[in-house]
Write an enzyme that holds these catalytic residues in place. Structure first.
Site, PDB file in Angstrom:
ATOM      1  N   HIS A  72       0.820  -1.221   0.000  1.00 30.68           N
ATOM      2  CA  HIS A  72       0.000   0.000   0.000  1.00 30.68           C
ATOM      3  C   HIS A  72       0.853   1.270   0.000  1.00 30.68           C
ATOM      4  O   HIS A  72       0.362   2.343   0.341  1.00 30.68           O
ATOM      5  CB  HIS A  72      -0.955   0.000   1.208  1.00 30.68           C
ATOM      6  CG  HIS A  72      -2.056  -1.023   1.086  1.00 30.68           C
ATOM      7  ND1 HIS A  72      -2.858  -1.402   2.138  1.00 30.68           N
ATOM      8  CD2 HIS A  72      -2.485  -1.746   0.019  1.00 30.68           C
ATOM      9  CE1 HIS A  72      -3.731  -2.318   1.725  1.00 30.68           C
ATOM     10  NE2 HIS A  72      -3.523  -2.546   0.453  1.00 30.68           N
ATOM     11  N   CYS A  87       7.219  18.880  -8.815  1.00 31.20           N
ATOM     12  CA  CYS A  87       7.929  17.608  -8.970  1.00 31.20           C
ATOM     13  C   CYS A  87       9.376  17.928  -9.332  1.00 31.20           C
ATOM     14  O   CYS A  87       9.611  18.749 -10.229  1.00 31.20           O
ATOM     15  CB  CYS A  87       7.263  16.801 -10.075  1.00 31.20           C
ATOM     16  SG  CYS A  87       8.285  15.439 -10.684  1.00 31.20           S
TER      17      CYS A  87
END
Ligand code: OAD
Length: 230
Positions: free
Chosen positions: A106, A133
């Site tokens: 996860h 980013c």
């Protein structure tokens, strides 16, 4: 015995001070899954989602592994079988305890992911929606966490491990979230002995051939000790 596959969930980190999701007072009684753990929730309100994971990241950074994490690291170091941990947890307590083979199905709080270009890097302590980013400069930074509706990580590798497992154990997981909740069936079908270690019976308890109930810090070290004795 050649391979031991261990699935862990939030219950193993509970005694390290990290709250579980579905126990009384757990994370999902304080926050709506749709708001903080889905791609749609992130699109609607990225600030809310970042604040949720920033707080969890801070809490996880301060947490220490407990005797259940340490026992699993010892099992990997001392047992002749190949020991693989598949964790649903996004903390890094298995690694801090010394486990080397850990698959975070996860995702990880310590990871950042660009929703635009897919670049991954180490998460800063706190993320903000307009952070760029580092690769493509788009302000599309998100936690590298698998949300509901997304495909868990490492699934091909996980199926391979489940196919080869001689022993499969699930520790501290409610059996409410798939595909992890079905791993016991896959392992059983492939001939593994299956063990549940949990505070109380999970939703899939009837699929296991052996069960131990109690606190992870008590039952996991005991179980490991017995495995090492052979
Ligand atoms: P849950 O909160 O659903 O279940 C935690 C389990 O741990 C329960 O069965 C408790 O009985 C048990 N437990 C609590 N304290 C314990 C203790 N001290 N020792 C042993 N067991 C204890 O957590 P998960 O099963 O991990 O996914 O949840 C699975 C996924 O649902 C999570 O990875 C997360 C969540 O939504 C995403 O966010 C995608």
């Amino acid at each position: 015995m050649k391979k031991i596959v261990i699935l862990t969930g939030a219950g193993i980190s509970a005694e390290s001070g990290l709250g579980t999701f579905r126990d009384e007072g757990g994370l999902w009684s304080q926050h709506r899954i749709e708001d903080v753990a889905t791609p749609e929730g992130f699109t609607r309100n990225p600030l809310l989602v970042h604040e949720f994971y920033n707080a969890r990241r801070l809490q996880a950074t301060r947490a220490l592994p407990n005797s259940a994490h340490t026992a699993l690291a010892r099992l990997e170091a001392e047992h002749p079988a190949n020991v693989v941990i598949i964790t649903q947890n996004v903390d890094n307590l298995h690694e801090t305890a010394g486990s080397r083979t850990v698959l975070h199905m996860h995702g990880r709080l310590a990871g950042a992911l660009c929703a635009k270009c897919g670049h991954r890097w180490d998460a800063p302590d706190a993320m903000q929606p307009d952070d760029p980013c580092p690769s493509c400069t788009t302000p599309a930074i998100r936690p590298d966490i698998v949300w509901f509706g997304e495909i868990p990580y490492h699934m091909d590798e996980i199926w391979d491990h489940l196919r080869d497992a001689d022993l499969f154990a699930a520790i501290g997981t409610s059996g409410e979230v798939y595909p992890a909740a079905a791993f016991v069936q896959d392992a059983d079908r492939n001939g593994a002995h299956t063990v549940e270690l949990n505070l109380e019976p999970s939703s899939v308890v009837s699929d296991f051939s052996e069960t131990h109930f109690g606190k992870a810090t008590e039952i996991v070290p005991q179980w490991v000790e017995n495995l090492l004795k052979g």
